[in-house]
Design a protein around this motif. Structure first.
Motif: not given
Length: 172
Positions: A110-130
Motif C-alpha cells: 500500500r505505501v511502497a509498492p516498488h519494494i520487492p516482496e523478498h526485501t519486505v519479507l527480510e525486513a519483517f524477519r529481521r525486525q521480528r528477530c530483533q
C-alpha cells in the motif's frame, strides 16, 4: 540541522544530566539508551545507537551540546505518537496489537509498492528477530491477549480512520 527549541533543549538537558551517571560530562552507550527511553518511550536498537555515536563522537561519549543537537534532530524526525498509533492500526486489520507477515506485506504494497516482496519479507524477519531478542522471547513468541471490550474496539476503529487519512496525506 533541526531547529532548536529552548524549552525542549531544557528538558533534553535535564534528561542528559539525569542519565550522566557519575557526572562525567558525557553519555556512554547505556546512558544514551536510557535517555532515549526517557525522551521518546522506546529502547533504541544497537544500530541506532551506533549511528548516533558515529555521527557526533570520536571520544567514546556524547557531550551535552552534541546530545542536544542529536535529540533535536531526532524529535523533528519523529511522527507524533498518536499518528504512529493511528497509522499502525490501519495495518493491524484484526486489531491484534501486532502485525503478522501478511499484514506487513499488505502494508508495504500500500505505501511502497516498488519494494520487492523478498526485501519486505527480510525486513519483517529481521525486525521480528530483533524484537524477540530485546524482549527475551522464545522462538515461538506467541502471546494470548484478552478479548477487547466494545469501547476498545470503537477506539481502534477511530484510530484506523485517522490512520487512513494520515497515510493518504503522506503518500500524495
Amino acid at each position: 540541522m533541526a531547529e532548536r527549541d529552548p524549552e525542549k533543549d531544557g528538558s533534553f538537558l535535564r534528561v542528559f544530566q539525569a542519565c550522566d551517571g557519575g557526572k562525567k560530562g558525557f553519555l556512554n552507550r547505556e546512558d544514551l539508551k536510557v535517555a532515549v527511553v526517557m525522551l521518546f518511550g522506546y529502547k533504541p536498537s544497537k544500530i541506532e545507537v551506533d549511528s548516533m555515536f558515529s555521527s557526533v563522537s570520536k571520544s567514546g561519549g556524547i557531550a551535552a551540546e552534541e546530545f542536544l543537537a542529536l535529540m533535536s534532530v531526532k524529535r523533528s524526525a519523529q511522527l507524533h505518537f498518536g499518528e504512529q498509533r493511528a497509522i499502525f492500526s490501519v495495518f493491524d486489520t484484526h486489531c491484534r496489537g501486532f502485525l503478522n507477515v501478511e499484514d506487513f506485506k499488505r502494508a508495504f504494497k500500500r505505501v511502497a509498492p516498488h519494494i520487492p516482496e523478498h526485501t519486505v519479507l527480510e525486513a519483517f524477519r529481521r525486525q521480528r528477530c530483533q524484537v524477540r531478542r530485546e524482549k527475551g522471547m522464545r522462538a515461538d513468541g506467541i502471546t494470548r491477549r484478552k478479548k477487547r471490550g466494545r469501547k476498545e474496539k470503537v477506539r481502534r476503529e477511530e484510530e484506523k480512520r485517522r490512520g487512513s487519512e494520515l497515510i493518504s496525506r503522506h503518500t500524495r
